[in-house]
Design a protein around this motif. Structure first.
Motif, mmCIF file in Angstrom:
data_model
loop_
_atom_site.group_PDB
_atom_site.id
_atom_site.type_symbol
_atom_site.label_atom_id
_atom_site.label_comp_id
_atom_site.label_asym_id
_atom_site.label_seq_id
_atom_site.Cartn_x
_atom_site.Cartn_y
_atom_site.Cartn_z
ATOM 1 N N ARG A 90 15.412 -5.450 28.772
ATOM 2 C CA ARG A 90 14.157 -6.141 29.112
ATOM 3 C C ARG A 90 14.147 -6.549 30.578
ATOM 4 O O ARG A 90 13.145 -6.363 31.283
ATOM 5 C CB ARG A 90 13.977 -7.371 28.223
ATOM 6 N N LEU A 145 11.007 -3.539 21.871
ATOM 7 C CA LEU A 145 11.350 -3.849 23.261
ATOM 8 C C LEU A 145 10.285 -3.336 24.224
ATOM 9 O O LEU A 145 9.765 -4.088 25.064
ATOM 10 C CB LEU A 145 12.708 -3.233 23.590
ATOM 11 N N HIS A 148 6.793 -5.109 23.642
ATOM 12 C CA HIS A 148 6.775 -6.501 24.081
ATOM 13 C C HIS A 148 6.731 -6.588 25.598
ATOM 14 O O HIS A 148 5.939 -7.351 26.173
ATOM 15 C CB HIS A 148 8.000 -7.240 23.551
ATOM 16 N N GLU A 152 3.956 -8.059 28.217
ATOM 17 C CA GLU A 152 4.285 -9.041 29.260
ATOM 18 C C GLU A 152 3.769 -8.580 30.621
ATOM 19 O O GLU A 152 3.180 -9.371 31.379
ATOM 20 C CB GLU A 152 5.801 -9.236 29.338
ATOM 21 N N GLN A 182 8.201 -16.423 27.642
ATOM 22 C CA GLN A 182 8.210 -15.038 27.203
ATOM 23 C C GLN A 182 9.612 -14.622 26.752
ATOM 24 O O GLN A 182 9.764 -13.858 25.799
ATOM 25 C CB GLN A 182 7.725 -14.136 28.338
ATOM 26 N N PHE A 186 10.448 -13.260 23.117
ATOM 27 C CA PHE A 186 11.116 -11.970 22.930
ATOM 28 C C PHE A 186 12.333 -12.133 22.026
ATOM 29 O O PHE A 186 12.530 -11.359 21.082
ATOM 30 C CB PHE A 186 11.539 -11.399 24.276
#
Length: 215
Positions: A90, A145, A148, A152, A182, A186
């Motif tokens: 991420r 992953l 998300h 973002e 965030q 996550f």
């Protein structure tokens, strides 16, 4: 310097493409713009890449290649390692504008390497899972992953443009009365996946208390 007088290496092209990705975003990362930044004719880029999608796949691979190695402790379980890998991936995707969209596009087209998925597969490989669960679990984690982080990055882009969020987009508060970051959101979503996968461990019920330990 005359245009095209110096041949750029493949690494030069990828490095400039990464810079333009941050500056312009994925939709405006064109071969013509890239060629201009390298001071060459667009046709020169095809010395290294057969088409734009192949170039973008190489850029995607470079983003994932820069993810730091996660060294598991001897006593670290599969779930903790999977979460650590997901956090590292991420962070790497967030380091580049439209990073998640770029990597997702390359994977959807079957281009580039599969390093991100393999890192998640390796984490699940530390657990007592059937081969199918390892493969399907890694796919599910990678899809979460990418989805998300893409969300973002879209929100960050909207904020940078001054777009006013809809009242329906307001994030729910947690039990403490605060809106989670965030990163926390996550972790929570990813942990839901891990808790579900824990039910498929063949030799044990799974990592008790995992959800509470990663919030």
């Amino acid at each position: 310097m005359a245009a095209g007088s110096v041949r750029n290496s493949r690494e030069d092209v990828i490095a400039v493409a990464l810079r333009l990705l941050d500056e312009t975003g994925l939709p405006d990362l064109t071969m013509r713009r890239l060629a201009a930044a390298l001071d060459v004719q667009p046709s020169a880029l095809y010395w290294h890449f057969t088409d734009k999608q192949t170039l973008l796949a190489a850029v995607s691979d470079r983003i994932i290649d820069r993810v730091p190695s996660v060294r598991p402790r001897d006593d670290e379980g599969w779930a903790e390692l999977a979460l650590a890998e997901a956090r590292a991936l991420r962070d790497a995707l967030l380091s580049y504008r439209d990073g998640a969209e770029l990597v997702a596009s390359a994977l959807a087209l079957g281009l580039g390497a599969d390093a991100a998925r393999e890192r998640l597969r390796a984490a699940l490989g530390r657990g007592d899972f059937d081969a199918y669960i390892v493969d399907a679990g890694a796919d599910a984690m990678l899809q979460f992953l990418l989805g998300h982080v893409a969300h973002e990055q879209q929100r960050m882009q909207a904020d940078s443009l001054g777009v006013v969020a809809s009242p329906h987009a307001v994030r729910a508060e947690d039990a403490s009365g605060t809106v989670p970051s965030q990163g926390a959101a996550f972790d929570f979503g990813f942990t839901l996946l891990l808790d579900g996968l824990a039910k498929h461990v063949r030799s044990a019920a799974g990592p008790a208390g995992l959800t509470a330990s990663v919030r």
